[in-house]
Design a protein around this motif. Structure first.
Motif, PDB file in Angstrom:
ATOM      1  N   VAL A  27      12.242  -3.924  -2.282  1.00  0.00           N
ATOM      2  CA  VAL A  27      12.494  -4.822  -3.155  1.00  0.00           C
ATOM      3  C   VAL A  27      11.863  -6.099  -2.745  1.00  0.00           C
ATOM      4  CG1 VAL A  27      14.806  -6.019  -3.690  1.00  0.00           C
ATOM      5  CG2 VAL A  27      15.132  -3.519  -3.004  1.00  0.00           C
ATOM      6  N   HIS A  28      11.615  -6.394  -1.575  1.00  0.00           N
ATOM      7  CA  HIS A  28      10.789  -7.893  -1.295  1.00  0.00           C
ATOM      8  C   HIS A  28       9.489  -7.523  -2.069  1.00  0.00           C
ATOM      9  CE1 HIS A  28      13.147  -9.717   1.618  1.00  0.00           C
ATOM     10  NE2 HIS A  28      13.071  -8.763   2.477  1.00  0.00           N
ATOM     11  N   HIS A  82      -3.631 -12.209   7.587  1.00  0.00           N
ATOM     12  CA  HIS A  82      -2.722 -12.144   8.750  1.00  0.00           C
ATOM     13  C   HIS A  82      -1.724 -11.148   8.337  1.00  0.00           C
ATOM     14  CE1 HIS A  82      -0.462 -13.593  12.181  1.00  0.00           C
ATOM     15  NE2 HIS A  82       0.706 -13.490  11.263  1.00  0.00           N
ATOM     16  N   ALA A  83      -1.208 -10.930   7.247  1.00  0.00           N
ATOM     17  CA  ALA A  83      -0.171  -9.898   7.251  1.00  0.00           C
ATOM     18  C   ALA A  83      -0.590  -8.709   7.494  1.00  0.00           C
ATOM     19  CB  ALA A  83       0.453  -9.972   5.789  1.00  0.00           C
ATOM     20  N   ALA A  84      -1.935  -8.191   7.101  1.00  0.00           N
ATOM     21  CA  ALA A  84      -2.373  -6.976   7.356  1.00  0.00           C
ATOM     22  C   ALA A  84      -2.815  -6.730   8.838  1.00  0.00           C
ATOM     23  CB  ALA A  84      -3.738  -6.748   6.576  1.00  0.00           C
ATOM     24  N   MET A 124       6.010  -6.561   4.228  1.00  0.00           N
ATOM     25  CA  MET A 124       5.101  -6.079   5.384  1.00  0.00           C
ATOM     26  C   MET A 124       6.051  -6.174   6.542  1.00  0.00           C
ATOM     27  SD  MET A 124       2.232  -4.762   5.552  1.00  0.00           S
ATOM     28  CE  MET A 124       1.259  -4.505   7.112  1.00  0.00           C
ATOM     29  N   SER A 125       6.712  -7.089   6.704  1.00  0.00           N
ATOM     30  CA  SER A 125       7.648  -7.343   7.918  1.00  0.00           C
ATOM     31  C   SER A 125       8.677  -6.103   7.874  1.00  0.00           C
ATOM     32  CB  SER A 125       8.177  -8.772   7.867  1.00  0.00           C
ATOM     33  OG  SER A 125       9.143  -8.746   9.110  1.00  0.00           O
ATOM     34  N   SER A 158       1.899   3.657   3.017  1.00  0.00           N
ATOM     35  CA  SER A 158       2.125   2.333   2.544  1.00  0.00           C
ATOM     36  C   SER A 158       1.091   1.364   3.210  1.00  0.00           C
ATOM     37  CB  SER A 158       3.306   1.517   2.566  1.00  0.00           C
ATOM     38  OG  SER A 158       4.222   2.448   1.812  1.00  0.00           O
ATOM     39  N   LEU A 159       1.200   1.522   4.495  1.00  0.00           N
ATOM     40  CA  LEU A 159       0.182   0.682   5.288  1.00  0.00           C
ATOM     41  C   LEU A 159      -1.328   0.822   5.193  1.00  0.00           C
ATOM     42  CD1 LEU A 159      -0.123  -1.245   7.752  1.00  0.00           C
ATOM     43  CD2 LEU A 159       0.184   0.699   9.216  1.00  0.00           C
ATOM     44  N   ALA A 160      -1.609   2.244   4.957  1.00  0.00           N
ATOM     45  CA  ALA A 160      -2.960   2.601   4.768  1.00  0.00           C
ATOM     46  C   ALA A 160      -3.374   2.082   3.304  1.00  0.00           C
ATOM     47  CB  ALA A 160      -3.143   4.211   4.328  1.00  0.00           C
ATOM     48  N   ASN A 161      -2.674   1.829   2.330  1.00  0.00           N
ATOM     49  CA  ASN A 161      -2.918   1.306   1.098  1.00  0.00           C
ATOM     50  C   ASN A 161      -3.231  -0.201   1.466  1.00  0.00           C
ATOM     51  OD1 ASN A 161      -3.053   3.431  -1.011  1.00  0.00           O
ATOM     52  ND2 ASN A 161      -1.039   3.479  -0.717  1.00  0.00           N
TER      53      ASN A 161
END
Length: 210
Positions: free
Chosen positions: A133-134, A33-35, A144-145, A163-166
């Motif tokens: 940091v999160h 869901h996070a992705a 992610m948020s 980062s999103l792609a990874n």
């Protein structure tokens, strides 16, 4: 990790440690869901008018430059522009946050970054730093948020796109990851590592379809 080439390398080491920096992709997301919530097709799209702000001219140069080393200099200039908020107060809070991260005082780093975001919610760099940091704390959902917020504030923020792609690659969402890398290369076409990522993903996807 894709982000290590940019000027906040020291901050990343403070958050993640040297070993993690060299071994891990940008942000791992354990929950599908996070992705999914990233909505990369929407957030990764750069605006059409790249000359409407202080970094527009630099982006024009970055898109035209084909020499990797020269392009990296331009990319670091862009990140430097983003880092400077234009406010002495915000810049000081960010300096304190980085010092706190260097000293592994994460609670203080959170406090300074939270204050920065409260004072200047459209400042993309603060959201991105807090995402790091999160992630260092193992809270990938909050990371992610904050990463999504970074891209909402500045869709051309290419370290966040990487980062999103990874993330998408790490959760086997390779078609979406490829689209995000392509958006990244539309902004920063001379990045050799991103070119390799696109080539590798394209080959992998071609293999699964054959």
């Amino acid at each position: 990790m894709r982000m290590r080439q940019f000027c906040f390398h020291t901050f990343l080491i403070a958050c993640l440690g040297t070993a993690a920096l060299s071994a891990l992709p940008a942000f791992y997301v354990s929950a599908a869901h996070a992705a999914d919530s990233a909505n990369p097709a929407q957030t990764a799209t750069p605006p059409d008018n790249l000359s409407s702000d202080s970094v527009g001219g630099l982006f024009t140069s970055l898109k035209k430059e084909r020499d990797a080393q020269k392009a990296r200099v331009i990319a670091n200039e862009i990140v430097g522009e983003w880092t400077d908020s234009g406010s002495a107060t915000i810049n000081l809070l960010m300096k304190w946050a980085e010092e706190a991260a260097d000293e592994k005082r994460k609670a203080a780093a959170y406090d300074f970054l939270d204050q920065t975001i409260l004072l200047e919610p459209d400042y993309a760099e603060a959201w991105y730093r807090r995402a790091l940091v999160h992630f260092a704390d193992g809270d990938t959902r909050k990371a992610m948020s904050d990463l999504n917020q970074t891209l909402e504030k500045e869709p051309r923020y290419f370290p966040a796109l990487a980062s999103l792609a990874n993330i998408l690659e790490s959760t086997d969402r390779n078609e979406l990851a490829l689209k995000v890398w392509e958006r990244y290369l539309a902004l920063y076409p001379a990045d050799k590592e991103a070119q390799k990522e696109v080539g590798d993903l394209s080959e992998k996807l071609a293999g699964t379809r054959s």
